[in-house]
Design an enzyme around this catalytic site. Structure first.
Site, PDB file in Angstrom:
ATOM      1  N   LYS A  32       0.860  -1.191   0.000  1.00  0.00           N
ATOM      2  CA  LYS A  32       0.000   0.000   0.000  1.00  0.00           C
ATOM      3  C   LYS A  32       0.885   1.226   0.000  1.00  0.00           C
ATOM      4  CE  LYS A  32      -4.429   1.033   0.095  1.00  0.00           C
ATOM      5  NZ  LYS A  32      -5.548   0.216  -0.410  1.00  0.00           N
TER       6      LYS A  32
HETATM    7  P1  NAD Z   1     -12.745   8.414  -2.791  1.00  0.00           P
HETATM    8  O1  NAD Z   1     -11.727   9.421  -2.452  1.00  0.00           O
HETATM    9  O2  NAD Z   1     -13.199   8.268  -4.200  1.00  0.00           O
HETATM   10  O3  NAD Z   1     -14.062   8.633  -1.915  1.00  0.00           O
HETATM   11  C1  NAD Z   1     -14.076   8.801  -0.531  1.00  0.00           C
HETATM   12  C2  NAD Z   1     -15.363   9.541  -0.201  1.00  0.00           C
HETATM   13  O4  NAD Z   1     -15.506   9.622   1.203  1.00  0.00           O
HETATM   14  C3  NAD Z   1     -15.359  10.965  -0.743  1.00  0.00           C
HETATM   15  O5  NAD Z   1     -16.615  11.248  -1.323  1.00  0.00           O
HETATM   16  C4  NAD Z   1     -15.099  11.799   0.510  1.00  0.00           C
HETATM   17  O6  NAD Z   1     -15.636  13.099   0.420  1.00  0.00           O
HETATM   18  C5  NAD Z   1     -15.805  10.960   1.558  1.00  0.00           C
HETATM   19  N1  NAD Z   1     -15.317  11.220   2.913  1.00  0.00           N
HETATM   20  C6  NAD Z   1     -14.052  11.505   3.320  1.00  0.00           C
HETATM   21  N2  NAD Z   1     -14.023  11.704   4.651  1.00  0.00           N
HETATM   22  C7  NAD Z   1     -15.272  11.516   5.088  1.00  0.00           C
HETATM   23  C8  NAD Z   1     -15.887  11.582   6.351  1.00  0.00           C
HETATM   24  N3  NAD Z   1     -15.192  11.891   7.443  1.00  0.00           N
HETATM   25  N4  NAD Z   1     -17.219  11.325   6.445  1.00  0.00           N
HETATM   26  C9  NAD Z   1     -17.941  11.022   5.355  1.00  0.00           C
HETATM   27  N5  NAD Z   1     -17.427  10.954   4.111  1.00  0.00           N
HETATM   28  C10 NAD Z   1     -16.106  11.196   3.982  1.00  0.00           C
HETATM   29  O7  NAD Z   1     -12.174   7.028  -2.222  1.00  0.00           O
HETATM   30  P2  NAD Z   1     -12.577   5.562  -2.634  1.00  0.00           P
HETATM   31  O8  NAD Z   1     -11.630   5.096  -3.662  1.00  0.00           O
HETATM   32  O9  NAD Z   1     -14.039   5.486  -2.871  1.00  0.00           O
HETATM   33  O10 NAD Z   1     -12.192   4.788  -1.287  1.00  0.00           O
HETATM   34  C11 NAD Z   1     -13.061   4.745  -0.165  1.00  0.00           C
HETATM   35  C12 NAD Z   1     -12.664   3.571   0.720  1.00  0.00           C
HETATM   36  O11 NAD Z   1     -12.694   2.369  -0.057  1.00  0.00           O
HETATM   37  C13 NAD Z   1     -11.255   3.655   1.311  1.00  0.00           C
HETATM   38  O12 NAD Z   1     -11.261   3.049   2.579  1.00  0.00           O
HETATM   39  C14 NAD Z   1     -10.445   2.808   0.351  1.00  0.00           C
HETATM   40  O13 NAD Z   1      -9.288   2.278   0.957  1.00  0.00           O
HETATM   41  C15 NAD Z   1     -11.446   1.721   0.038  1.00  0.00           C
HETATM   42  N6  NAD Z   1     -11.172   1.007  -1.208  1.00  0.00           N
HETATM   43  C16 NAD Z   1     -11.121   1.655  -2.402  1.00  0.00           C
HETATM   44  C17 NAD Z   1     -10.882   0.925  -3.567  1.00  0.00           C
HETATM   45  C18 NAD Z   1     -10.903   1.543  -4.933  1.00  0.00           C
HETATM   46  O14 NAD Z   1     -10.865   0.803  -5.930  1.00  0.00           O
HETATM   47  N7  NAD Z   1     -10.984   2.854  -5.077  1.00  0.00           N
HETATM   48  C19 NAD Z   1     -10.643  -0.462  -3.492  1.00  0.00           C
HETATM   49  C20 NAD Z   1     -10.705  -1.087  -2.250  1.00  0.00           C
HETATM   50  C21 NAD Z   1     -10.970  -0.344  -1.122  1.00  0.00           C
END
Ligand code: NAD
Length: 477
Positions: free
Chosen positions: A108
């Protein structure tokens, strides 16, 4: 989001969950420790000239386990990034890849930055410089370490990283496989952007096909009509909410963002809400629901399914007791702390754990990496041949029907669907669905058959650690 200070850190939380599982396994002495510890974490501090001055940034790339190479794991851009977090996320990647049989070790990366503070051209400079630091140490490399998008990054950043690698490795014919989650025109694959949200949807389908699981959650009926709360309408949360509401008939009754929330007991229009947030920067002013200035307490609102899809540690000792959902599906990594996990288990809440629930991203990243190494799009060789063979069957059926005087007609809808060969998107979705179903069955088998395993998370750890251990044993360790 702040956690109560009496809680373990994210990495300690992951380790505690790991320890709970290995206590139920018989691993050779020392192997447990070998699997648990993070192999290496590289910290880099680099300067970029921005707005007339040099600004210093701190980034990390952590490699948890190299029992399989390349190692794989996203790169996160967030102010909350720190070594503990990156190591916890790298460990989760090891277990996740093992569970869904993606042939990678866990890694990561993260850059301590608020991407919203920078212009696009500034972010490009910063991303390229960070990538440069990692590439020159083989911490980005198609054979050794392959990043992907995570919080705060997306296909744009992945395209910059791929291009930076190619500039530095001009003769590497597999260079484009150095990172996944790229745009299609830069070597990406159809369906990668939606993959993690799509995987959440497939995970819920798998759960709703498991009567014993439903019984343990105290749930009845189908997914249709279930009330869903989503925290974080970013890549993962948006796609999960969209597919569940538009395709499965769920009612998304609340969306929680960092700058406010909206509720609507009849179900929110996710597409309209996403568009509003993109245009205005937040949910305030959205006319399709009621706005709440501070929404974190809405995690505790009455619902059937809670989908934390933002960040870690949001369900913790301070609110776990008040959670009303029967089912939590961890779309984010580590949203439930070890302490909260225990409280929720005691309450009978079923948690579909992160290492499974959000594995759709790495699964489709695996497909993208394979596509890049084979230098050909999925379906290109067989699609038309498949269509021609199906046409033969349809022609023959119609001929038989007409010659025998039966006069059957195949419906145009059937013909359309049957005759069309699968394109890349359909193949990716099929591979993802297959992966999510198989991984669910492997966890559910342990969950339902072992009296000492009372939750899906422990079952998931048992399956994945078992596979990592087998791989180490095969190497003679
Ligand atoms: P992203 O940046 O696209 O979205 C995150 C969202 O959460 C945003 O809309 C942001 O405004 C919101 N956010 C941030 N802080 C917040 C809070 N305190 N309260 C409420 N909302 C809040 O990120 P993502 O890629 O969607 O990732 C989200 C989660 O999923 C993370 O934990 C990431 O590790 C996990 N994840 C992502 C992927 C991927 O393919 N993108 C894969 C596996 C896991």
């Amino acid at each position: 989001m702040s956690q109560p200070s009496n809680e373990p850190s994210f990495r300690e939380s992951v380790d505690m969950m790991f320890n709970r599982a290995v206590a139920l396994m018989e691993l050779p002495p020392g192997l447990e420790e070998k699997i648990r510890v993070c192999n290496a974490t590289y910290t880099v501090r680099f300067g970029v000239r921005l707005r007339g001055q040099i600004k210093t940034f701190t980034g990390y790339r952590s490699v948890h386990s190299e029992h399989m190479e390349p190692v794989k794991g996203g790169i996160r851009f967030s102010l909350g990034v720190n070594q503990d977090e990156v190591e916890a996320l790298a460990a989760l990647m090891t277990y996740k890849c093992s569970l869904v049989e993606a042939p990678f070790g866990g890694s990561k990366g993260g850059l301590c930055i608020d991407p919203r503070e920078y212009e696009e051209h500034e972010l490009e400079l910063i991303t390229r410089r960070f990538a440069y630091e990692l590439i020159k140490r083989d911490l980005i490399n198609p054979a050794q370490n392959v990043p992907a998008p995570d919080m705060g990054t997306g296909e744009r950043e992945m395209a910059w990283i791929a291009d930076q690698y190619k500039r530095m490795n001009t003769t590497d014919i597999n260079g484009v496989a150095c990172v996944t989650g790229k745009p299609i025109n830069a070597g990406g694959i159809q369906g990668r952007t939606e993959a993690t949200g799509r995987g959440v949807q497939y995970a819920l389908h798998a759960f709703f096909r498991d009567p014993e699981g439903l019984k343990k959650a105290g749930m009845v009926g189908a997914l249709k009509g279930k009330r869903v709360i989503v925290q974080g309408l970013g890549n993962v949360g948006y796609h999960a909410a969209k597919f569940l509401s538009e395709e499965d008939g769920c009612k998304v009754t609340c969306v929680i963002e960092y700058n406010g929330s909206v509720t609507n007991d009849d179900g929110l229009d996710i597409e309209a809400l996403k568009q509003h947030i993109t245009e205005t920067g937040g949910p305030d002013g959205f006319t399709g629901g009621t706005f709440h200035k501070d929404g974190t307490h809405l995690l505790e609102k009455e619902c059937d399914i809670l989908i934390p899809a933002a960040l870690e540690g949001v369900i913790n000792l301070s609110n776990a007791n008040n959670i009303k959902a029967s089912l939590i599906i961890e779309a984010a990594n580590g949203p439930v702390t070890a302490g909260a996990d225990e409280i929720l288990r005691d309450k009978g809440v079923v948690i579909i754990p992160d290492m499974y629930a959000n594995a759709g991203g790495v699964t489709v990243s695996y497909f993208e990496w394979v596509k890049n190494l084979s230098h050909i799009r999925f379906g290109r060789m067989q699609r038309r041949q498949e269509e021609a063979r199906h046409q033969l069957v349809v022609d023959e059926l119609e001929r038989l029907s007409s010659d025998s005087g039966i006069g059957w007609q195949l419906s145009p809808n059937f013909k359309d669907k049957y005759l069309r060969g699968a394109d890349e998107l359909e193949l990716v979705r099929s591979g993802l669905d297959d992966t999510m179903r198989n991984a669910y069955l492997s966890m559910a088998d342990v969950w339902h058959s072992r009296g000492d395993v009372t939750d899906l998370r422990t079952a998931a750890y048992l399956v994945s650690i078992g596979k990592v251990a087998a791989s180490y044993r095969a190497k003679g360790l």
